[in-house]
Design an enzyme around this catalytic site. Structure first.
Site, PDB file in Angstrom:
ATOM      1  N   LYS A   1       3.449  11.683   6.671  1.00  0.00           N
ATOM      2  CA  LYS A   1       2.684  11.503   7.651  1.00  0.00           C
ATOM      3  C   LYS A   1       3.229  12.302   8.942  1.00  0.00           C
ATOM      4  CE  LYS A   1       0.111   7.390   6.246  1.00  0.00           C
ATOM      5  NZ  LYS A   1      -1.020   8.066   5.927  1.00  0.00           N
TER       6      LYS A   1
ATOM      7  N   ASP B   1       9.686   2.948   1.533  1.00  0.00           N
ATOM      8  CA  ASP B   1       8.562   3.789   1.672  1.00  0.00           C
ATOM      9  C   ASP B   1       8.512   3.689   3.216  1.00  0.00           C
ATOM     10  OD1 ASP B   1       5.893   4.760   2.340  1.00  0.00           O
ATOM     11  OD2 ASP B   1       5.004   3.624   0.524  1.00  0.00           O
TER      12      ASP B   1
ATOM     13  N   PHE C   1       0.910  -1.181   0.031  1.00  0.00           N
ATOM     14  CA  PHE C   1      -0.027   0.244   0.004  1.00  0.00           C
ATOM     15  C   PHE C   1       0.961   1.165  -0.059  1.00  0.00           C
ATOM     16  CE2 PHE C   1      -2.251   3.447   1.765  1.00  0.00           C
ATOM     17  CZ  PHE C   1      -3.491   3.405   1.133  1.00  0.00           C
TER      18      PHE C   1
END
Length: 408
Positions: free
Chosen positions: A260, A231, A146
């Site tokens: 984030k 990531d 994801f």
């Protein structure tokens, strides 16, 4: 509608339902205030936040140091675009590059933008540095990944919810099983520009790779002149008890993708961080964003990096994760089938006889605990790194009570 939402909440939820696209399925709670690890709904009920906005709130809600940086910058300058220089961007880029041990930073806004930027950088590097034939570059990705929800990214997702009905999809991606280093080695050919991986797969349910996997990926990429892109948008910046999840194996990727928590829970801020020989392939005008690198985000990001540089939050996450793990594992066989944990990030698989992950999350809501389900049977736990051990104990006790009630 769940009785968790009272009259005012029902009205606000109904208003959302009437005028918002239904691209989310939130739990039935309407949050209006927050401080630290606790949020309060419109009716005044408090909840312990064990989601942290998918790790965007690693430092908790309204951390005083981050708020102070934002307030100071709000009074000075918020946006120029990159058409001009601003006095916050240079210090932020310097601090972040030092934190990562790299030369250059390319700032963007969202995590998906960081991934898209990483893809562009890898392709440009493949053509301009490695010498791959035009339009032939490929990137190896993992099953269960994801990386975001843009059309390019969902094109190489194998999750039907993210993938189906959004094609045609961009070519150039090769899938391998997550955690299988031999499969990566076998998939590499003369057109391979990069391997793009989550060091820990978050949306998949906090899936940890086999021990030594990241080290082996690093070796394979180095041997074959292929970029290793990590990531770390969810796993990085203190979440797992290290600055980056790659640090758990002493591995340094060629490219970090960050987001984030980098925005301190205040605003969206992401970045691609790499050395000059990689990120230097991008030329002026080839990539950018109106808001990318804005002075407000840079001021907040600088404060976040300064906080991480102390090591305090990484140490807290490691110690508290060590406290949380045995408490969660004690639930195995009592409504839980498996626990995967790294620092303060856990995936807890619920036994089907006790309900789905969503059902357990809804019951926990009535006990004053916020978690989020994923992939049917899993709930994810990712509290702010400022949480206390006693608060973790209380949350686990609420989960124990929910599971016991469902067993009955």
């Amino acid at each position: 509608m769940s009785t968790t939402v009272d009259a005012l909440g029902e009205r606000l939820v109904a208003e959302e339902g009437a005028h918002l696209a239904h691209n989310y399925h939130p739990l039935p709670v309407v949050v209006s205030r927050a401080e630290g690890v606790w949020v309060t709904d419109v009716e005044g009920k408090r909840y312990l936040d064990l989601l942290s906005a998918y790790s965007a709130l690693n430092f908790g809600h309204g951390h005083p140091a981050i708020l102070a940086a934002a307030r100071e910058q709000l009074d000075r300058l918020t946006l120029t675009s990159r058409a001009y220089h601003n006095d916050r961007l240079g210090p932020f880029a310097t601090a972040l590059s030092q934190l990562c041990g790299k030369d250059l930073v390319l700032p963007m806004n969202t995590g998906a933008e960081a991934v898209e930027t990483g893809i562009k950088v890898a392709r440009a590097w493949g053509y301009r540095t490695k010498g791959i034939a035009p339009d032939a570059a490929t990137i190896i990705v993992a099953n269960g990944n994801f990386h975001g929800r843009t059309t390019t990214i969902v094109g190489f997702s194998d999750d039907p919810v993210a993938h189906d009905d959004f094609g045609p999809y961009a070519p150039g991606f090769v899938h391998v099983p997550y955690g299988d280093a031999d499969a990566i080695a076998a998939a590499i050919d003369e057109n391979t520009a990069a391997v793009l991986l989550e060091p820990i797969q978050g949306e998949a349910g906090v899936v940890l790779p086999p021990e030594g996997f990241l080290q082996r990926v690093r070796e394979i990429c180095t041997q074959n002149n292929v970029l290793f892109i990590a990531d770390e948008i969810q796993s990085g910046l203190g979440r797992v008890g290290e600055t980056f999840a790659c640090d758990r194996e002493g591995v340094i990727p060629d490219v970090y993708l960050l987001g984030k928590a980098l925005g301190g829970g205040i605003l969206p801020l992401s970045a691609v961080v790499a050395d000059e020989d990689v990120l230097g392939v991008i030329r002026a005008g080839e990539h950018g964003s109106t808001f990318g690198g804005n002075p407000l985000a840079a001021a907040v990001g600088l404060r976040v990096v300064e906080m991480l540089a102390s090591g305090e939050f990484q140490t807290r996450a490691k110690a508290l994760g060590g406290h949380l793990e045995p408490a969660l594992r004690a639930l195995i066989g009592h409504g839980v089938t498996a626990v995967r944990i790294a620092g303060l990030w856990a995936g807890v698989d619920i036994a089907p006889a006790y309900g789905t992950g969503r059902e357990v999350a809804e019951k926990l809501l009535t006990h004053g605990v916020l978690v989020k389900d994923t992939h049917g049977q899993t709930i994810r736990i990712a509290p702010p790194l400022t949480i206390r051990a006693t608060e973790l104990d209380w949350a686990v006790d609420q989960l124990r009570q929910v599971l016991s009630a469902r067993a009955g």
